[in-house]
Design a protein around this motif. Sequence first.
Motif, PDB file in Angstrom:
ATOM      1  N   GLY A   1      -6.383  -7.148  12.109  1.00 12.64           N
ATOM      2  CA  GLY A   1      -6.126  -5.883  12.789  1.00 12.64           C
ATOM      3  C   GLY A   1      -4.677  -5.467  12.909  1.00 12.64           C
ATOM      4  O   GLY A   1      -4.389  -4.394  13.467  1.00 12.64           O
ATOM      5  N   ASP A   2      -3.724  -6.264  12.425  1.00 13.34           N
ATOM      6  CA  ASP A   2      -2.312  -5.884  12.529  1.00 13.34           C
ATOM      7  C   ASP A   2      -2.043  -4.670  11.643  1.00 13.34           C
ATOM      8  O   ASP A   2      -2.268  -4.706  10.436  1.00 13.34           O
ATOM      9  CB  ASP A   2      -1.438  -7.061  12.093  1.00 13.34           C
ATOM     10  CG  ASP A   2       0.055  -6.755  12.201  1.00 13.34           C
ATOM     11  OD1 ASP A   2       0.391  -5.701  12.769  1.00 13.34           O
ATOM     12  OD2 ASP A   2       0.864  -7.571  11.726  1.00 13.34           O
ATOM     13  N   ARG A   3      -1.528  -3.594  12.258  1.00 13.40           N
ATOM     14  CA  ARG A   3      -1.204  -2.382  11.506  1.00 13.40           C
ATOM     15  C   ARG A   3       0.257  -1.988  11.714  1.00 13.40           C
ATOM     16  O   ARG A   3       0.628  -0.824  11.551  1.00 13.40           O
ATOM     17  CB  ARG A   3      -2.125  -1.228  11.940  1.00 13.40           C
ATOM     18  CG  ARG A   3      -3.605  -1.487  11.684  1.00 13.40           C
ATOM     19  CD  ARG A   3      -3.917  -1.606  10.208  1.00 13.40           C
ATOM     20  NE  ARG A   3      -5.314  -1.884   9.958  1.00 13.40           N
ATOM     21  CZ  ARG A   3      -5.812  -3.093   9.774  1.00 13.40           C
ATOM     22  NH1 ARG A   3      -5.006  -4.152   9.804  1.00 13.40           N
ATOM     23  NH2 ARG A   3      -7.087  -3.268   9.551  1.00 13.40           N
ATOM     24  N   ASN A   4       1.095  -2.965  12.051  1.00 17.15           N
ATOM     25  CA  ASN A   4       2.508  -2.695  12.265  1.00 17.15           C
ATOM     26  C   ASN A   4       3.249  -2.640  10.932  1.00 17.15           C
ATOM     27  O   ASN A   4       2.827  -3.229   9.931  1.00 17.15           O
ATOM     28  CB  ASN A   4       3.140  -3.786  13.138  1.00 17.15           C
ATOM     29  CG  ASN A   4       2.554  -3.794  14.541  1.00 17.15           C
ATOM     30  OD1 ASN A   4       2.297  -2.735  15.119  1.00 17.15           O
ATOM     31  ND2 ASN A   4       2.334  -4.983  15.082  1.00 17.15           N
ATOM     32  N   VAL A   5       4.398  -1.977  10.955  1.00 17.95           N
ATOM     33  CA  VAL A   5       5.249  -1.941   9.774  1.00 17.95           C
ATOM     34  C   VAL A   5       5.793  -3.352   9.519  1.00 17.95           C
ATOM     35  O   VAL A   5       6.163  -4.066  10.455  1.00 17.95           O
ATOM     36  CB  VAL A   5       6.423  -0.961   9.982  1.00 17.95           C
ATOM     37  CG1 VAL A   5       7.352  -0.987   8.767  1.00 17.95           C
ATOM     38  CG2 VAL A   5       5.907   0.450  10.193  1.00 17.95           C
ATOM     39  N   THR A   6       5.842  -3.735   8.263  1.00 19.92           N
ATOM     40  CA  THR A   6       6.397  -5.047   7.932  1.00 19.92           C
ATOM     41  C   THR A   6       7.922  -5.011   8.080  1.00 19.92           C
ATOM     42  O   THR A   6       8.540  -3.951   8.055  1.00 19.92           O
ATOM     43  CB  THR A   6       6.079  -5.430   6.477  1.00 19.92           C
ATOM     44  OG1 THR A   6       6.762  -4.525   5.594  1.00 19.92           O
ATOM     45  CG2 THR A   6       4.599  -5.392   6.211  1.00 19.92           C
ATOM     46  N   SER A   7       8.508  -6.194   8.219  1.00 20.22           N
ATOM     47  CA  SER A   7       9.949  -6.296   8.054  1.00 20.22           C
ATOM     48  C   SER A   7      10.265  -6.006   6.596  1.00 20.22           C
ATOM     49  O   SER A   7       9.373  -5.986   5.737  1.00 20.22           O
ATOM     50  CB  SER A   7      10.422  -7.708   8.421  1.00 20.22           C
ATOM     51  OG  SER A   7      10.136  -7.989   9.774  1.00 20.22           O
ATOM     52  N   ASN A   8      11.537  -5.763   6.301  1.00 15.66           N
ATOM     53  CA  ASN A   8      11.899  -5.443   4.919  1.00 15.66           C
ATOM     54  C   ASN A   8      11.547  -6.591   3.982  1.00 15.66           C
ATOM     55  O   ASN A   8      11.731  -7.757   4.299  1.00 15.66           O
ATOM     56  CB  ASN A   8      13.383  -5.107   4.809  1.00 15.66           C
ATOM     57  CG  ASN A   8      14.277  -6.292   5.149  1.00 15.66           C
ATOM     58  OD1 ASN A   8      14.426  -6.624   6.307  1.00 15.66           O
ATOM     59  ND2 ASN A   8      14.860  -6.921   4.143  1.00 15.66           N
ATOM     60  N   LEU A   9      11.014  -6.237   2.829  1.00 14.19           N
ATOM     61  CA  LEU A   9      10.678  -7.197   1.787  1.00 14.19           C
ATOM     62  C   LEU A   9      11.541  -6.906   0.575  1.00 14.19           C
ATOM     63  O   LEU A   9      11.786  -5.744   0.246  1.00 14.19           O
ATOM     64  CB  LEU A   9       9.198  -7.077   1.405  1.00 14.19           C
ATOM     65  CG  LEU A   9       8.178  -7.213   2.540  1.00 14.19           C
ATOM     66  CD1 LEU A   9       6.794  -6.855   2.040  1.00 14.19           C
ATOM     67  CD2 LEU A   9       8.197  -8.616   3.097  1.00 14.19           C
ATOM     68  N   GLN A  10      12.006  -7.964  -0.077  1.00 12.41           N
ATOM     69  CA  GLN A  10      12.838  -7.771  -1.263  1.00 12.41           C
ATOM     70  C   GLN A  10      11.964  -7.817  -2.505  1.00 12.41           C
ATOM     71  O   GLN A  10      11.204  -8.758  -2.730  1.00 12.41           O
ATOM     72  CB  GLN A  10      13.927  -8.834  -1.358  1.00 12.41           C
ATOM     73  CG  GLN A  10      14.862  -8.611  -2.547  1.00 12.41           C
ATOM     74  CD  GLN A  10      16.027  -9.577  -2.575  1.00 12.41           C
ATOM     75  OE1 GLN A  10      16.131 -10.451  -1.721  1.00 12.41           O
ATOM     76  NE2 GLN A  10      16.906  -9.439  -3.547  1.00 12.41           N
ATOM     77  N   LEU A  11      12.082  -6.780  -3.323  1.00 10.68           N
ATOM     78  CA  LEU A  11      11.332  -6.718  -4.568  1.00 10.68           C
ATOM     79  C   LEU A  11      12.074  -7.473  -5.668  1.00 10.68           C
ATOM     80  O   LEU A  11      13.268  -7.765  -5.551  1.00 10.68           O
ATOM     81  CB  LEU A  11      11.137  -5.255  -4.989  1.00 10.68           C
ATOM     82  CG  LEU A  11      10.376  -4.362  -3.999  1.00 10.68           C
ATOM     83  CD1 LEU A  11      10.367  -2.920  -4.503  1.00 10.68           C
ATOM     84  CD2 LEU A  11       8.963  -4.861  -3.801  1.00 10.68           C
ATOM     85  N   ALA A  12      11.372  -7.753  -6.738  1.00  7.82           N
ATOM     86  CA  ALA A  12      11.988  -8.455  -7.867  1.00  7.82           C
ATOM     87  C   ALA A  12      13.111  -7.628  -8.475  1.00  7.82           C
ATOM     88  O   ALA A  12      14.018  -8.170  -9.108  1.00  7.82           O
ATOM     89  CB  ALA A  12      10.924  -8.769  -8.921  1.00  7.82           C
ATOM     90  N   THR A  13      13.083  -6.323  -8.253  1.00  7.36           N
ATOM     91  CA  THR A  13      14.115  -5.428  -8.794  1.00  7.36           C
ATOM     92  C   THR A  13      15.390  -5.454  -7.970  1.00  7.36           C
ATOM     93  O   THR A  13      16.391  -4.845  -8.363  1.00  7.36           O
ATOM     94  CB  THR A  13      13.588  -3.991  -8.821  1.00  7.36           C
ATOM     95  OG1 THR A  13      13.215  -3.593  -7.481  1.00  7.36           O
ATOM     96  CG2 THR A  13      12.379  -3.870  -9.725  1.00  7.36           C
TER      97      THR A  13
END
Length: 623
Positions: free
Chosen positions: A452-464
């Motif tokens: 049920g968590d619908r919070n915004v994630t912390s920043n994630l780093q993409l492979a780019t």
Amino acid sequence: MESFRKVIKGWLGIVLLILFLTPLAFVGIEGYFSGGNKENVAATVNGQEISKKELESLTKSYKEQYLNFVNGDETLLNQPFIQQTALDHLIAQNLILQQAEKLGISLSDAQIEQMLAQQPSFQQNGQFSQTLYENYLRSVGLTSQGLIANLRQDHALKMLNSTFVDYTLVSKVDMNQIANLQTEQRTLFLSSIPLDEYKKNIQVSQQDIANYYQKHKNSFKQTAHVDVDYIVLSPEQVNTKAAPVTDAELQQAYANFVEAQNKNAKREVKHILIATSDTRNENQAQKLANEVYAKIQGGTNFAQAAAQYSDDIDSKTKGGLIESYQTGVYSEAFDKAVLGLKANQISQPVKTQYGYHIIQAQTLAQNIPSFEAEKSRLAAEIQKSKVANLFTDTVNSLNEMVVSSDSLDVVPQEIKGTRIETVKNVGLNTRHPVLNDPSVKARIFNEDVKNGDRNVTSNLQLATGEAVWVKVRDYQPEGVQSLAQATPAIKTKIIDEKAAGLAAAKLKTMLDEFKTQPAQQVLAKHKVAFQSAGTFTRSQGLKRDVERAAFSVAAPKSGMWSVTTAALPNELVLVAVANVNKTTSNALTPEQLQELSKLYQQLRGQQELEDYTQYLKSKAKIK
């Protein structure tokens, strides 16, 4: 042979199995070297323990194999399934071993000794070399008591497996039938009947939909999927005017460069190894090492001491020189001692897993570029690092605002050119330039989201190198779709089926006539346009439904066609078989027939082995 017998009772195991034993259908042989700690038991088979270490090792091996098929994307792996598969293999392996023991399948000590002695890796000038053997032992760093028992077990597995896989009987009649099926050629003519006209007046009631849903419920299974909002921030969107590079920064960077060059410089390393063994315990090895060190300090030449005392057979005749020395081979303590030695300085005894080492090392001459030569490169690296740090600081600052407000709106308010994107029905297999990133999928399909968590994630780093924030709006778990969710697809399916049925009914007279009349006579009467599709064998590129129809009808009589239908989306395909060539198997070469026979034998053998294992499981006590 006695000295050889002493050596083989002390170490090898896994590596030798890889060297000269045929790979088995059941993997995980390294588990034989695991301890029998009751607290680490994954399962027992008739009282025989399977350790968690064995299970973890085999699971990891399977996982690495499966990752090759999904381009390293771990989120696509079914971890519980992989672990259960590994456990099933280990259970089956134990059952086979137990059965082999009951049947008395075993090698003698003499046979095992002969197998080891004949290995090319341990031979020199055509003879078994104890030196090579011991050097290999030391390089691997294993101590595997019970090698002979493990080789016996592996031989038993190989013998029982090959009994099924290599010696399964295959009849000539079976092979001829398989060859005929594989090579049979059918000449096809196809006609497409569009279904749009038939669909116009078809009505589908809610009861029709409900009945279809109940009858075909399992066909409406779905994988987990989410609706998400996300926003991406790239370094180019951030003000990248970092502070200029200072002289102090350049000087520090050059000092670090010089230090790294010195640390990684090629070194000539010599050692005297005083090893522990069955006849020399650790205290005795340490005492002897100290005595040798004292003699060298007293004036004894290092090379002479190495020749007299070192247990490293490969280096003792070379003054103790370790050829092609690399860090990490011996131990961290060994490498630390090497780095700390000045030219030709002798270390005090250093303890490693092999025993005690007295080390002498010197750095070989090297040419380190001047400050002026490196200045331009170092300046570019420092500037690049500053830009990267500025981007990182910006992301961290935005992250605090995004997480505290639980809103993606913060980013476009602060950084022009960014915008929130929305994507629906994202699954684990969805191909998307951002959401397909493994780090993103791991977050939007984790347990918190499922709960049920619908919070915004912390920043994630993409492979780019970009940063992304993601907010899950809706999560649909895997399982069977509800009637409401499946209704649109069911309605389309029912309409397609009814339309195909109407078209087939209209064509019934013509289809019946093909069964009793020459093809050209039927074609002239009904004026249906058939197109020549060519001649096909099985699995040669036809659509699946068309191929199934084409190879399901009987061979036609001369001048006639065997005709049936295949329902495809929006069309009903008339499939006509004009000719069947069953003699093409004669074109197979003896080598091709032999290869086909071998493949069929292996498939049957694997199935019989699986059946045999299942039988053993049914009689076993497995916990």
